[in-house]
Design a protein around this motif. Structure first.
Motif, PDB file in Angstrom:
ATOM      1  N   MET A 542       0.799  -1.079  -0.095  1.00  0.00           N
ATOM      2  CA  MET A 542      -0.111  -0.053   0.152  1.00  0.00           C
ATOM      3  C   MET A 542       0.790   1.318  -0.080  1.00  0.00           C
ATOM      4  O   MET A 542       1.738   1.163   0.979  1.00  0.00           O
ATOM      5  N   VAL A 544       0.998   5.029   0.612  1.00  0.00           N
ATOM      6  CA  VAL A 544       0.190   6.279   1.137  1.00  0.00           C
ATOM      7  C   VAL A 544       0.737   7.454   1.021  1.00  0.00           C
ATOM      8  O   VAL A 544       1.844   7.696   1.199  1.00  0.00           O
ATOM      9  N   LYS A 558      -4.242   6.977  -1.004  1.00  0.00           N
ATOM     10  CA  LYS A 558      -3.680   5.549  -1.136  1.00  0.00           C
ATOM     11  C   LYS A 558      -3.739   4.726  -2.237  1.00  0.00           C
ATOM     12  O   LYS A 558      -5.060   4.678  -2.892  1.00  0.00           O
TER      13      LYS A 558
END
Length: 566
Positions: A542, A544, A558
Motif C-alpha cells: 500500500m 500512502v 492510498k
C-alpha cells in the motif's frame, strides 16, 4: 616557339626547372601530391639523422609545379620553393639546417621557416597558392601505436597512397631498421579500403546567417551543390579550415532565436574516397545561456569494465539550444571548474550527449547507446569508483546541476557494479536525490550513452492526488518495470508531502518522502527495496501519500501496488 627536349636530357631538364620554375606545369589537385611520411620525433636515432622531416609523393601521372604551395602545421605556414615533382617521385621536406643531413637519402627541398613538428600531434596540410586543398593529415601519436616504436626515432608512414585521407587506418610506424624511409618506398605498403562515412562532430552558427559544420575527416565541398536550410537553398559551402573538415554555409536569411534549423547535405558531398556523410542532415540554431535545471546529469559510468572508459551524460531539460563550450565541470564543490571542450558542439532541446575522453567504439559495447551522441571531450573530472560529486556550471559559474553518487545507489542484487552505469529513472528528476538513480539494465550492456535510459519510470502526469506509473513493479534488472514513479499533486501551492509504503500486514517498510516541500506537487521513485536497503518479498504493498499546505488544507490518498519477481 616550341621546346624540343631530347629524352636523354629529360632528367637534366627537370632538375633545372626544379630550380628555376616553369609556369607551364599545373599545380596539383586534391590528392595528387600526398604526405607519405612524418618524422616528428627523431630522437633517439635508429640510424637516420636526428632531424624532423616530411616526405611528399606525386601519385598522379603529371609533372606538377610546387612554387608557392603552402605547408601548414597548426598555426605555422611555410611556402615551398620553385620546383617540379615528377610522377611517382618522392621529395623530402625539411628545414634549411637539415638539408645537408638528409641529402644522402633522396631529393631534398629545404623549406624556409619549416614548421617544428609537434610529436604530440597536429594538423598538417598542403594547399595551393590560391588556397585549394592538396592533402591534409591530422597527425597524432596514434599513428605510431603504443608498442616499441612509440618512444621516438621512428617515422609514421602512409601505407596506402590510394587512400591518403584514411586516417589513422592507413598509417603505421615504419618497420625499417633505420627508423624511416625518407625519399623511397615506405617499409609497409598495403591496401586499406576506406569505407567509413564522414561523421559530423559539431555544427554551430558563426553568425545569424552563417553555419559552420565540422566533420571528422576531410570532405570535398567543390561542386557538391547547394545545401538546403529548412528546404531553402543556401550559398555554396566554403572551406573553413586548412584541412577542409569545417565547411561554412551561408544561409538565404537570418536564423530566428530559439528555432532549430535543419541543414540538408547535397548529394555530391563526399570524402576523398567517395563516401557520403553518415547522416543526410544536421540540426543547429542560435544558442542560449542555461538556467539552473535546464541541463541535467542523466547517466554516470564511474567504474567501467576493463578496457573501457568513464563517461557522464547530460540531458537538455528545456526547449533551448546550448553550446557545450560555454559549460564547465568540477569534481567537487571545492574543485576547479574547467571547460571540457573548445568545440561549439550543441545540445538541442530534449537531447542527450555522453561525454568521455575514451577512444573506444561505444557502439560495440553499448548496443542501446547512440554513437552519434557520444562526444570526445578534451578533459573530464575523474569519477571515483567509491562515490563522488559532479557540478555543472555556466561560464559565469552559476550552478546548473549537481549530483552526488555512491555505489549504494545501484540495485542491491547485482553481483558487482563494475561496468554498470547509474541512470536516471526519469531525465527530469532532481539529480541530487538518490532515488532518482538506478542501475542500467543488462539487456543494454549496462549502459545507454547518448540515448534514452534503459530503466525509465513511466510518467504519472500531474493529475490531482496520488498517481502511479504502473500498478506493479518487478525489480529484476531487465529494464521493464524495474521502478515505479509515484506522483503526488495535491493542488494549490506550498504543499508539504509525505509518502509511505506499507506491506500487506500494515507495517511501514519504506518512507519515500518525509515532509518534502514540493509547491504544487512532486514525483518520487520506488525501486522495491526497504528503508534499510533490503530487497522486499513479492506481494501487495500500500502506497500512502499525505499532504498539507499553507492554506491549512490536509489530504490523504492510498493506492495498491504489486511487487513481482520473474
Amino acid at each position: 616557339m616550341k621546346k624540343i627536349i631530347l629524352l636523354p636530357l629529360l632528367p637534366l631538364y627537370l632538375s633545372v626547372t626544379a630550380q628555376t620554375g616553369n609556369d607551364a606545369f599545373p599545380f596539383p589537385a586534391t590528392g595528387d601530391i600526398v604526405i607519405t611520411e612524418i618524422m616528428a620525433d627523431p630522437t633517439p636515432s635508429r640510424g637516420l639523422p636526428e632531424r624532423e622531416y616530411l616526405e611528399i609523393f606525386n601519385r598522379s601521372s603529371d609533372t606538377l609545379g610546387l612554387k608557392g604551395i603552402m605547408l601548414i602545421a597548426d598555426k605555422d605556414t611555410a611556402y615551398l620553393s620553385d620546383g617540379l615533382i615528377a610522377p611517382g617521385e618522392w621529395i623530402i621536406l625539411c628545414s634549411t639546417g637539415s638539408r645537408t643531413y638528409l641529402l644522402p637519402f633522396g631529393r631534398v627541398m629545404a623549406v624556409k621557416s619549416f614548421p617544428t613538428l609537434n610529436d604530440a600531434g597536429e594538423l598538417i596540410s598542403l594547399r595551393t597558392p590560391d588556397g585549394s586543398l592538396i592533402h591534409s593529415v591530422s597527425y597524432s601519436p596514434e599513428f605510431l601505436g603504443d608498442g616499441p616504436r612509440s618512444g621516438g626515432g621512428w617515422s609514421a608512414e602512409l601505407t596506402d597512397t590510394d587512400n591518403p585521407f584514411h586516417e589513422p587506418d592507413a598509417w603505421s610506424p615504419s618497420t625499417d631498421p633505420s627508423g624511416g624511409t625518407p625519399g623511397r618506398v615506405n617499409s609497409t605498403v598495403t591496401s586499406v579500403a576506406d569505407t567509413r562515412c564522414p561523421s559530423v562532430i559539431a555544427a554551430w552558427p558563426l553568425s545569424e546567417e552563417v553555419v559552420a559544420v565540422l566533420f571528422d575527416e576531410t570532405v570535398i565541398p567543390a561542386e557538391s551543390g547547394p545545401w538546403l536550410a529548412d528546404g531553402v537553398e543556401t550559398m555554396p559551402a566554403l572551406s573553413g579550415d586548412p584541412a577542409d573538415r569545417t565547411l561554412l554555409v551561408t544561409l538565404a536569411g537570418k536564423m530566428d532565436p530559439g528555432i532549430v534549423l535543419t541543414l540538408q547535405f547535397p548529394p555530391g558531398l563526399t570524402d576523398f574516397a567517395g563516401n557520403q556523410p553518415c547522416t543526410g542532415d544536421i540540426r543547429t540554431g542560435l544558442p542560449s545561456d542555461p538556467a539552473p535545471g535546464e541541463i541535467m546529469f542523466n547517466e554516470l559510468m564511474p567504474e567501467p569494465s576493463p578496457g573501457c572508459s568513464e563517461y557522464l551524460e547530460l540531458f537538455n531539460n528545456s526547449d533551448k539550444i546550448f553550446d557545450l563550450s560555454a559549460l564547465l565541470l568540477a569534481g567537487s564543490s571545492r574543485g576547479a571548474a574547467t571547460a571540457f571542450t573548445a568545440l561549439h558542439r550543441q545540445l538541442l532541446p530534449g537531447a542527450f550527449v555522453a561525454l568521455t575522453t575514451g577512444r573506444e567504439d561505444f557502439a560495440s559495447i553499448y548496443p542501446c547507446g547512440d554513437d552519434k551522441s557520444v562526444f570526445r571531450a578534451d578533459r573530464l573530472p575523474a569519477l571515483p569508483d567509491g562515490g563522488g560529486t559532479l557540478l555543472l556550471y555556466d561560464r559565469s559559474l552559476n550552478v546548473i546541476d549537481r549530483v552526488s553518487y555512491t555505489p549504494d545507489m545501484h540495485m542491491i542484487f547485482l553481483s558487482g557494479t563494475k561496468g554498470v552505469a547509474l541512470e536516471k529513472v526519469s531525465p527530469g528528476l532532481p539529480s541530487d536525490v538518490a532515488s532518482s538513480w538506478h542501475s542500467a539494465s543488462g539487456v543494454c550492456g549496462f549502459g545507454t550513452p547518448g540515448a534514452p535510459n534503459s530503466v525509465l519510470a513511466g510518467d504519472t502526469g500531474e493529475t490531482g492526488g496520488l498517481s502511479l506509473s504502473s500498478g506493479r513493479i518487478s525489480p529484476d534488472g531487465d529494464g521493464f518495470e524495474d521502478v515505479i514513479s509515484v506522483g503526488v499533486f495535491p493542488g494549490g501551492e506550498g504543499n508539504v508531502i509525505t509518502v509511505t509504503i506499507f506491506n500487506d500486514r500494515g507495517y511501514p517498510v519504506r518512507r519515500l518522502a518525509e515532509r518534502v516541500t514540493a509547491d504544487a506537487g512532486a514525483r518520487f521513485v520506488w525501486d522495491g527495496v526497504s528503508d534499510s536497503g533490503a530487497r522486499l518479498p513479492a506481494g501487495l504493498y500500500m502506497i500512502v501519500a499525505e499532504s498539507f499546505n499553507t492554506a491549512g488544507l490536509s489530504r490523504r490518498w492510498k493506492k495498491v501496488c504489486a511487487l513481482l519477481y520473474r
